[in-house]
Design a protein around this motif. Structure first.
Motif, mmCIF file in Angstrom:
data_model
loop_
_atom_site.group_PDB
_atom_site.id
_atom_site.type_symbol
_atom_site.label_atom_id
_atom_site.label_comp_id
_atom_site.label_asym_id
_atom_site.label_seq_id
_atom_site.Cartn_x
_atom_site.Cartn_y
_atom_site.Cartn_z
ATOM 1 N N TYR A 81 33.324 1.348 3.223
ATOM 2 C CA TYR A 81 33.751 2.687 2.807
ATOM 3 C C TYR A 81 33.990 3.521 4.058
ATOM 4 C CZ TYR A 81 33.689 6.082 -1.098
ATOM 5 O OH TYR A 81 34.020 6.971 -2.080
ATOM 6 N N MET A 82 35.184 4.055 4.217
ATOM 7 C CA MET A 82 35.451 4.921 5.371
ATOM 8 C C MET A 82 35.881 6.289 4.895
ATOM 9 S SD MET A 82 37.410 3.196 8.556
ATOM 10 C CE MET A 82 38.116 4.523 9.488
ATOM 11 N N LEU A 83 35.229 7.307 5.452
ATOM 12 C CA LEU A 83 35.474 8.657 4.969
ATOM 13 C C LEU A 83 36.352 9.451 5.919
ATOM 14 C CD1 LEU A 83 31.814 9.290 3.897
ATOM 15 C CD2 LEU A 83 33.738 8.805 2.389
ATOM 16 N N GLN A 84 36.682 10.640 5.454
ATOM 17 C CA GLN A 84 37.543 11.567 6.179
ATOM 18 C C GLN A 84 37.059 11.806 7.605
ATOM 19 O OE1 GLN A 84 38.263 14.720 3.586
ATOM 20 N NE2 GLN A 84 39.089 16.089 5.116
ATOM 21 N N ARG A 85 35.783 12.096 7.743
ATOM 22 C CA ARG A 85 35.226 12.284 9.073
ATOM 23 C C ARG A 85 34.633 10.952 9.518
ATOM 24 N NH1 ARG A 85 31.064 15.671 8.831
ATOM 25 N NH2 ARG A 85 30.910 15.491 11.083
ATOM 26 N N ASP A 86 34.608 10.736 10.820
ATOM 27 C CA ASP A 86 34.173 9.416 11.278
ATOM 28 C C ASP A 86 32.662 9.216 11.149
ATOM 29 O OD1 ASP A 86 33.092 10.612 13.848
ATOM 30 O OD2 ASP A 86 35.212 11.091 14.052
ATOM 31 N N HIS A 87 31.912 10.311 11.034
ATOM 32 C CA HIS A 87 30.458 10.222 10.861
ATOM 33 C C HIS A 87 29.768 9.356 11.909
ATOM 34 C CE1 HIS A 87 30.208 12.516 7.174
ATOM 35 N NE2 HIS A 87 31.280 11.886 6.750
ATOM 36 N N LEU A 88 30.192 9.521 13.155
ATOM 37 C CA LEU A 88 29.481 8.837 14.236
ATOM 38 C C LEU A 88 28.352 9.758 14.701
ATOM 39 C CD1 LEU A 88 32.577 7.586 16.265
ATOM 40 C CD2 LEU A 88 31.130 6.224 14.741
ATOM 41 N N PHE A 89 27.230 9.165 15.060
ATOM 42 C CA PHE A 89 26.095 9.976 15.490
ATOM 43 C C PHE A 89 26.124 10.184 16.996
ATOM 44 C CE2 PHE A 89 24.419 7.923 11.585
ATOM 45 C CZ PHE A 89 24.278 9.076 10.840
ATOM 46 N N GLU A 90 26.049 11.448 17.392
ATOM 47 C CA GLU A 90 26.164 11.801 18.798
ATOM 48 C C GLU A 90 24.967 11.289 19.615
ATOM 49 O OE1 GLU A 90 28.824 12.843 20.163
ATOM 50 O OE2 GLU A 90 27.999 13.235 22.144
ATOM 51 N N TRP A 91 23.819 11.124 18.981
ATOM 52 C CA TRP A 91 22.634 10.683 19.709
ATOM 53 C C TRP A 91 22.616 9.174 19.952
ATOM 54 C CZ3 TRP A 91 19.886 7.663 16.229
ATOM 55 C CH2 TRP A 91 20.121 7.915 14.879
ATOM 56 N N ARG A 92 23.629 8.490 19.464
ATOM 57 C CA ARG A 92 23.733 7.063 19.733
ATOM 58 C C ARG A 92 25.001 6.801 20.540
ATOM 59 N NH1 ARG A 92 22.346 2.484 15.963
ATOM 60 N NH2 ARG A 92 20.131 2.804 15.840
ATOM 61 N N THR A 93 25.007 5.745 21.343
ATOM 62 C CA THR A 93 26.250 5.374 22.024
ATOM 63 C C THR A 93 27.236 4.848 20.981
ATOM 64 O OG1 THR A 93 25.531 3.103 22.340
ATOM 65 C CG2 THR A 93 24.974 4.669 24.094
ATOM 66 N N VAL A 94 28.483 4.718 21.418
ATOM 67 C CA VAL A 94 29.511 4.204 20.515
ATOM 68 C C VAL A 94 29.115 2.816 20.003
ATOM 69 C CG1 VAL A 94 31.932 3.486 20.398
ATOM 70 C CG2 VAL A 94 31.305 5.575 21.614
ATOM 71 N N TYR A 95 28.607 1.996 20.906
ATOM 72 C CA TYR A 95 28.197 0.644 20.501
ATOM 73 C C TYR A 95 27.063 0.691 19.482
ATOM 74 C CZ TYR A 95 26.486 -4.128 20.660
ATOM 75 O OH TYR A 95 26.085 -5.380 20.302
ATOM 76 N N LYS A 96 26.071 1.526 19.758
ATOM 77 C CA LYS A 96 24.926 1.648 18.840
ATOM 78 C C LYS A 96 25.360 2.182 17.470
ATOM 79 C CE LYS A 96 21.070 0.509 21.082
ATOM 80 N NZ LYS A 96 20.101 -0.460 20.530
ATOM 81 N N ASN A 97 26.405 3.018 17.489
ATOM 82 C CA ASN A 97 26.964 3.481 16.223
ATOM 83 C C ASN A 97 27.610 2.318 15.462
ATOM 84 O OD1 ASN A 97 27.128 6.489 15.356
ATOM 85 N ND2 ASN A 97 27.256 6.565 17.590
ATOM 86 N N ALA A 98 28.335 1.490 16.226
ATOM 87 C CA ALA A 98 29.084 0.402 15.599
ATOM 88 C C ALA A 98 28.168 -0.607 14.908
ATOM 89 C CB ALA A 98 29.964 -0.292 16.635
ATOM 90 N N ILE A 99 26.962 -0.774 15.449
ATOM 91 C CA ILE A 99 26.071 -1.775 14.859
ATOM 92 C C ILE A 99 25.037 -1.147 13.912
ATOM 93 C CG2 ILE A 99 26.322 -3.402 16.774
ATOM 94 C CD1 ILE A 99 23.460 -2.567 17.685
ATOM 95 N N LEU A 100 25.212 0.153 13.636
ATOM 96 C CA LEU A 100 24.232 0.846 12.793
ATOM 97 C C LEU A 100 24.090 0.208 11.406
ATOM 98 C CD1 LEU A 100 22.304 3.248 12.527
ATOM 99 C CD2 LEU A 100 24.242 4.641 11.750
ATOM 100 N N GLY A 101 25.238 -0.094 10.785
ATOM 101 C CA GLY A 101 25.200 -0.690 9.439
ATOM 102 C C GLY A 101 24.459 -2.016 9.442
ATOM 103 N N LEU A 102 24.736 -2.822 10.483
ATOM 104 C CA LEU A 102 24.075 -4.127 10.598
ATOM 105 C C LEU A 102 22.563 -3.938 10.763
ATOM 106 C CD1 LEU A 102 26.512 -6.003 13.021
ATOM 107 C CD2 LEU A 102 26.312 -6.270 10.542
ATOM 108 N N GLU A 103 22.221 -2.933 11.581
ATOM 109 C CA GLU A 103 20.811 -2.664 11.844
ATOM 110 C C GLU A 103 20.082 -2.261 10.551
ATOM 111 O OE1 GLU A 103 20.604 -0.495 15.679
ATOM 112 O OE2 GLU A 103 18.905 0.523 14.751
ATOM 113 N N ILE A 104 20.666 -1.303 9.851
ATOM 114 C CA ILE A 104 20.036 -0.796 8.621
ATOM 115 C C ILE A 104 19.883 -1.906 7.589
ATOM 116 C CG2 ILE A 104 20.418 0.731 6.623
ATOM 117 C CD1 ILE A 104 21.738 2.701 8.542
#
Ligand code: ADP
Ligand code: MG
Length: 255
Positions: A81-104
């Motif tokens: 599911y991809m939404l209007q806003r990218d919903h990336l978290f500023e407190w994580r690096t881009v890479y850490k954001n990318a693997i967030l779903g896998l982590e959770i």
């Protein structure tokens, strides 16, 4: 090709203290594997509601969704599911954001991480892995959000106005680019957009919804004669203007 999903007479209302809002009525259509379907309709008609139902986040009040995998299995397709806003978290690096779903989802396997690494290379973001989201351009952020979505290896991608936060020029490039990447990945996609040109240039089929309660007003298969595969080629196709006129008429006539 057969449908991987088929909606049959889907209905949905929101209930609140103020009363009932009928959002969807009698919605039926199928989605074929590998197909790109765009959904357009007036603001507030029920598009996001419909996507939430397909995603399984809301339960339809009426009707059913049939699953029909080509291999005969009965599992519901894995959904991204991809939404209007990218919903990336500023407190994580881009890479850490990318693997967030896998982590959770406790899916941090070597194989999946290797896939993420490959996506960073394919999408030209490798040098930005350790940056913060605010250091990226709008288009790069959408790419990073796409990597996060694809990391989970979904079969069906649901995009709810994913490019509407981008300025016009960026949007032209990014929308063509992202859809090209999704096609190459062999995914099926449903995209909501209020941009009729975007719908024509990206989709194999456009579903036009009526004003609320949303019903399917028209389904328009799109076939464009393309000179080359540049991002803007679709918009220069000879059939483009006729599709636009047809869509415009559907969107503006109220009957
Ligand atoms: P769209 O995405 O086409 O703009 P939505 O699916 O978001 O429309 O909403 C359809 C209708 O349902 C709107 O009239 C909206 O106000 C209403 N609606 C959406 N979410 C809720 C909710 N959580 N509670 C009550 N009404 C809602
Ligand atoms: Mg919406």
């Amino acid at each position: 090709m057969s449908n991987i999903l088929e909606l049959k007479k889907i209905g949905y209302s929101y209930h609140s203290l103020q009363g009932e809002t009928l959002a969807l009525q009698d919605i039926s259509f199928g989605i074929k594997e590998g197909e790109f379907v765009a959904i357009v309709g007036p603001s507030g008609c029920g598009k996001s509601t419909l996507l939430s139902i397909i995603a399984g986040l809301l339960k339809p009040e009426a009707g059913t969704i049939l699953v029909n995998n080509p291999d005969g299995s009965l599992h519901y397709p894995h959904i991204g599911y991809m939404l209007q806003r990218d919903h990336l978290f500023e407190w994580r690096t881009v890479y850490k954001n990318a693997i967030l779903g896998l982590e959770i989802n406790h899916m941090l396997t070597e194989e999946r991480l290797a896939h993420v690494d490959q996506l960073f290379i394919d999408y030209n973001l490798e040098k930005f892995k350790n940056k913060r989201p605010s250091e990226l351009s709008g288009g790069m952020k959408q790419r990073a959000a796409l990597i996060r979505t694809l990391a989970m290896d979904p079969q069906l991608l649901l995009l709810d106005e994913p490019f509407s936060a981008l300025d016009y020029q960026t949007r032209l490039m990014v929308s063509a680019d992202i859809c090209h990447l999704i096609r190459n990945a062999g995914k099926t996609m449903i995209i909501i957009t209020h941009d009729l040109s975007e719908a024509i240039s990206l989709a194999d089929r456009i579903i036009v919804l009526s004003k609320r309660p949303a019903t399917v007003k028209k389904e328009i298969p799109i076939q464009l004669t393309l000179q080359d595969d540049s991002p803007l080629a679709a918009r220069n196709a000879p059939e483009f203007a006729d599709y636009f006129k047809l869509l415009w008429e559907e969107m503006t006539n109220e009957s």
